[in-house]
Design a protein around this motif. Sequence first.
Motif, mmCIF file in Angstrom:
data_model
loop_
_atom_site.group_PDB
_atom_site.id
_atom_site.type_symbol
_atom_site.label_atom_id
_atom_site.label_comp_id
_atom_site.label_asym_id
_atom_site.label_seq_id
_atom_site.Cartn_x
_atom_site.Cartn_y
_atom_site.Cartn_z
ATOM 1 N N ILE A 1 0.868 -1.181 0.000
ATOM 2 C CA ILE A 1 0.000 0.000 0.000
ATOM 3 C C ILE A 1 0.903 1.228 0.000
ATOM 4 O O ILE A 1 1.843 1.310 0.788
ATOM 5 C CB ILE A 1 -0.889 0.052 1.271
ATOM 6 C CG1 ILE A 1 -1.640 -1.274 1.483
ATOM 7 C CG2 ILE A 1 -1.837 1.243 1.222
ATOM 8 C CD1 ILE A 1 -2.823 -1.520 0.602
ATOM 9 N N GLU A 2 0.625 2.169 -0.882
ATOM 10 C CA GLU A 2 1.441 3.385 -0.901
ATOM 11 C C GLU A 2 0.546 4.610 -0.822
ATOM 12 O O GLU A 2 -0.589 4.594 -1.279
ATOM 13 C CB GLU A 2 2.321 3.423 -2.159
ATOM 14 C CG GLU A 2 1.540 3.299 -3.458
ATOM 15 C CD GLU A 2 2.451 3.222 -4.685
ATOM 16 O OE1 GLU A 2 3.533 2.618 -4.612
ATOM 17 O OE2 GLU A 2 2.052 3.779 -5.732
ATOM 18 N N ILE A 3 1.077 5.642 -0.196
ATOM 19 C CA ILE A 3 0.306 6.875 -0.007
ATOM 20 C C ILE A 3 0.938 7.998 -0.829
ATOM 21 O O ILE A 3 2.152 8.226 -0.752
ATOM 22 C CB ILE A 3 0.298 7.297 1.490
ATOM 23 C CG1 ILE A 3 -0.142 6.141 2.403
ATOM 24 C CG2 ILE A 3 -0.552 8.558 1.692
ATOM 25 C CD1 ILE A 3 -1.604 5.878 2.523
ATOM 26 N N GLN A 4 0.099 8.679 -1.600
ATOM 27 C CA GLN A 4 0.555 9.824 -2.391
ATOM 28 C C GLN A 4 0.578 11.059 -1.494
ATOM 29 O O GLN A 4 -0.379 11.320 -0.780
ATOM 30 C CB GLN A 4 -0.419 10.064 -3.553
ATOM 31 C CG GLN A 4 -0.106 11.291 -4.402
ATOM 32 C CD GLN A 4 1.135 11.080 -5.253
ATOM 33 O OE1 GLN A 4 1.214 10.117 -5.983
ATOM 34 N NE2 GLN A 4 2.095 11.985 -5.141
ATOM 35 N N VAL A 5 1.675 11.804 -1.538
ATOM 36 C CA VAL A 5 1.720 13.058 -0.786
ATOM 37 C C VAL A 5 2.064 14.227 -1.708
ATOM 38 O O VAL A 5 2.645 14.053 -2.774
ATOM 39 C CB VAL A 5 2.747 13.023 0.384
ATOM 40 C CG1 VAL A 5 2.389 11.945 1.395
ATOM 41 C CG2 VAL A 5 4.164 12.818 -0.125
ATOM 42 N N LEU A 6 1.655 15.416 -1.269
ATOM 43 C CA LEU A 6 2.036 16.666 -1.926
ATOM 44 C C LEU A 6 2.541 17.608 -0.847
ATOM 45 O O LEU A 6 1.902 17.758 0.197
ATOM 46 C CB LEU A 6 0.832 17.322 -2.628
ATOM 47 C CG LEU A 6 0.341 16.755 -3.953
ATOM 48 C CD1 LEU A 6 -0.941 17.468 -4.381
ATOM 49 C CD2 LEU A 6 1.407 16.893 -5.048
ATOM 50 N N GLU B 1 -2.954 24.720 -3.020
ATOM 51 C CA GLU B 1 -4.316 25.250 -3.103
ATOM 52 C C GLU B 1 -5.332 24.252 -2.556
ATOM 53 O O GLU B 1 -6.507 24.549 -2.428
ATOM 54 C CB GLU B 1 -4.639 25.606 -4.556
ATOM 55 C CG GLU B 1 -4.527 24.412 -5.490
ATOM 56 C CD GLU B 1 -4.569 24.776 -6.975
ATOM 57 O OE1 GLU B 1 -4.720 25.961 -7.310
ATOM 58 O OE2 GLU B 1 -4.445 23.848 -7.788
ATOM 59 N N ILE B 2 -4.850 23.038 -2.250
ATOM 60 C CA ILE B 2 -5.741 21.990 -1.738
ATOM 61 C C ILE B 2 -5.412 21.749 -0.272
ATOM 62 O O ILE B 2 -4.247 21.675 0.100
ATOM 63 C CB ILE B 2 -5.537 20.664 -2.497
ATOM 64 C CG1 ILE B 2 -5.426 20.911 -3.994
ATOM 65 C CG2 ILE B 2 -6.630 19.675 -2.175
ATOM 66 C CD1 ILE B 2 -4.788 19.737 -4.738
ATOM 67 N N GLN B 3 -6.470 21.630 0.561
ATOM 68 C CA GLN B 3 -6.246 21.267 1.953
ATOM 69 C C GLN B 3 -6.651 19.810 2.165
ATOM 70 O O GLN B 3 -7.364 19.243 1.348
ATOM 71 C CB GLN B 3 -7.091 22.165 2.861
ATOM 72 C CG GLN B 3 -6.309 23.337 3.421
ATOM 73 C CD GLN B 3 -6.800 24.653 2.867
ATOM 74 O OE1 GLN B 3 -7.960 24.995 3.036
ATOM 75 N NE2 GLN B 3 -5.918 25.367 2.182
ATOM 76 N N GLN B 4 -6.187 19.248 3.279
ATOM 77 C CA GLN B 4 -6.493 17.836 3.547
ATOM 78 C C GLN B 4 -7.994 17.569 3.503
ATOM 79 O O GLN B 4 -8.431 16.556 2.956
ATOM 80 C CB GLN B 4 -5.911 17.419 4.906
ATOM 81 C CG GLN B 4 -5.921 15.909 5.150
ATOM 82 C CD GLN B 4 -5.093 15.154 4.115
ATOM 83 O OE1 GLN B 4 -3.891 15.343 3.981
ATOM 84 N NE2 GLN B 4 -5.738 14.288 3.339
ATOM 85 N N ILE C 1 1.792 20.112 3.917
ATOM 86 C CA ILE C 1 1.865 18.751 3.367
ATOM 87 C C ILE C 1 0.488 18.090 3.493
ATOM 88 O O ILE C 1 -0.128 18.155 4.562
ATOM 89 C CB ILE C 1 2.897 17.870 4.108
ATOM 90 C CG1 ILE C 1 4.252 18.606 4.241
ATOM 91 C CG2 ILE C 1 3.083 16.534 3.391
ATOM 92 C CD1 ILE C 1 5.321 17.823 4.990
ATOM 93 N N ILE C 2 0.024 17.504 2.406
ATOM 94 C CA ILE C 2 -1.222 16.729 2.467
ATOM 95 C C ILE C 2 -0.970 15.346 1.855
ATOM 96 O O ILE C 2 0.009 15.139 1.163
ATOM 97 C CB ILE C 2 -2.388 17.410 1.688
ATOM 98 C CG1 ILE C 2 -2.043 17.563 0.196
ATOM 99 C CG2 ILE C 2 -2.739 18.745 2.328
ATOM 100 C CD1 ILE C 2 -3.245 17.901 -0.681
ATOM 101 N N HIS C 3 -1.904 14.418 2.139
ATOM 102 C CA HIS C 3 -1.829 13.124 1.446
ATOM 103 C C HIS C 3 -3.078 12.940 0.604
ATOM 104 O O HIS C 3 -4.132 13.511 0.906
ATOM 105 C CB HIS C 3 -1.645 11.981 2.449
ATOM 106 C CG HIS C 3 -2.864 11.674 3.261
ATOM 107 N ND1 HIS C 3 -3.853 10.826 2.825
ATOM 108 C CD2 HIS C 3 -3.253 12.113 4.493
ATOM 109 C CE1 HIS C 3 -4.793 10.752 3.750
ATOM 110 N NE2 HIS C 3 -4.461 11.525 4.764
ATOM 111 N N LEU C 4 -2.932 12.196 -0.468
ATOM 112 C CA LEU C 4 -4.053 11.944 -1.382
ATOM 113 C C LEU C 4 -4.412 10.465 -1.352
ATOM 114 O O LEU C 4 -4.474 9.793 -2.366
ATOM 115 C CB LEU C 4 -3.711 12.405 -2.807
ATOM 116 C CG LEU C 4 -3.630 13.924 -2.985
ATOM 117 C CD1 LEU C 4 -2.218 14.416 -2.691
ATOM 118 C CD2 LEU C 4 -4.051 14.342 -4.379
ATOM 119 N N VAL C 5 -4.597 9.989 -0.183
ATOM 120 C CA VAL C 5 -4.944 8.593 0.135
ATOM 121 C C VAL C 5 -4.027 7.562 -0.547
ATOM 122 O O VAL C 5 -2.946 7.914 -1.005
ATOM 123 C CB VAL C 5 -6.454 8.285 -0.064
ATOM 124 C CG1 VAL C 5 -7.303 9.280 0.686
ATOM 125 C CG2 VAL C 5 -6.860 8.199 -1.531
#
Length: 479
Positions: free
Chosen positions: A208-213, A321-324, A220-224
């Motif tokens: 399982i891997e988690i995408q982060v920005l 521009e995106i929040q968690q 820093i946020i993650h995109l599941v």
Amino acid sequence: MKKILVANRGEIALRVMKTIKKMGIKTVAVYSEADRNSPHIKFADEAVCLGPAPSNESYLKMDKIIEVCKELGVDGVHPGYGFLSENAAFAELTEKNNITFIGPRSKAIEVMGSKLAAKETVKAYDIPMVPGIDEAIEDVNKATQIAREIGFPILIKASAGGGGKGMRVVNEEKDLEEQMKRAISEAKSAFGDGSVFIEKYVASPRHIEIQVLADTHGNIIHLVERECSIQRRHQKVVEEAPSVVLDESLREKMGNAAVKVARSCDYVGAGTVEFLLDENKNFYFLEMNTRLQVEHPVTELITGVDLVEQQIKIARGEVLEIQQEDIKINGHAMELRVYAEDPLNDFLPSVGNLETYQLPVGENIRVDNGFEEGMDVPIYYDPMLSKLITYGKNREEAIQLMIEAIADYKVEGVSTTLAFGKFVMENEHFKSGDFDTHFVKKYFTPEALSKKNQAEAKLAAKVALARYLQEKKLLKTPH
Ligand code: MV4
């Protein structure tokens, strides 16, 4: 940023340039002599030949690429994946020449490029890790002592190794000495670095891997997650998002851990944190990939975020521009890597001419492709032709659409992993979500594929015969 050079080839060069164009930025393609007819060249505003086919004479030529950037007034370089994407020296060289490297800073690339350095870096951040040691080990007696503490089976890993290279499972103490010696000498010759370490062997993990920005302002946020358990010999073949095994609570825990990993190395840009998930749903940090990954589209489809656009905005120094809270999972996405390989012959590369090459089209079907009918598949690079990606409101829909899209994907001249993809999509264990990284080894045999082919050919013959008889009857019937 007015002009970006994409230091890559094939589908990823095209995919990256599509977003660059969409953002109103000029594109520069580079290519090798083997790729002079590739679609990525036609798509770009400008294109420059780097040299002969071998990667080290073309796509890996850092100085040449920097020279091209200067000549053409390029102000940003996107490295794609592979080639120079995780080369800390290249990231540094780019920045030294006042060209923006669209990726993390060289320090983060360097740290995450070494497994031991990565462990050391995340240590203070309370990230779950596989029981083991976090330093290079050479002494067999010390190794034996540690292995006893951890308990067999254990896994010997090379610090500099990637994608499973240089890993050895040791089931019993009596095999430890020999396996250690082999692992060290293998690591020395393969990576020029003989450092190895020991971990508890997780026997049936899911990947399982988690995408982060991460932006340059500390956000820093993650995109599941993406699930990439369907792989063979450490080569992923099917990926999907979300994973069937994560619930909201585990997703949040793993997401938070991934964000902490990114924070630990001052990460900037798009990155991926890899975890193993064991049968009891314990997760362990494995490594961080400091690039845009092959399988990024499944994340894009379920979150609606264009990851390349975010990479570029971050590289321009913009605030995320995106929040968690904005990240919501919508539907399900499935990806099949279409390789020019023969699943009936141990997945050996099957290079040749694409005599027929027709892509499936339709709503919720995305093909990230780098080839055209009539082209040769070069022997010099990774033999991936495209990625076939489907989207549905749920997993069943995405799987069904994948089966249909595979049927509409017409390739003649080379063998591909398309039929293998169909095998996976129709497998009961895959459909029910009951699988781990051993899926291919456990369930796939070339016979299963040819049996299936035979059964389908028989059925098709029956249908054709029935239709023929029907038509004959119709013709005979007097009006
Ligand atoms: C492991 C493991 C079991 N136990 N570590 C393979 C690639 C590299 N990134 C790490 N890998 C593994 N590390 C421990 N302690 C099993 C694997 C592994 C694996 C991991 C992810 C996806 C596919 C895999 C296939 C075989 C082994």
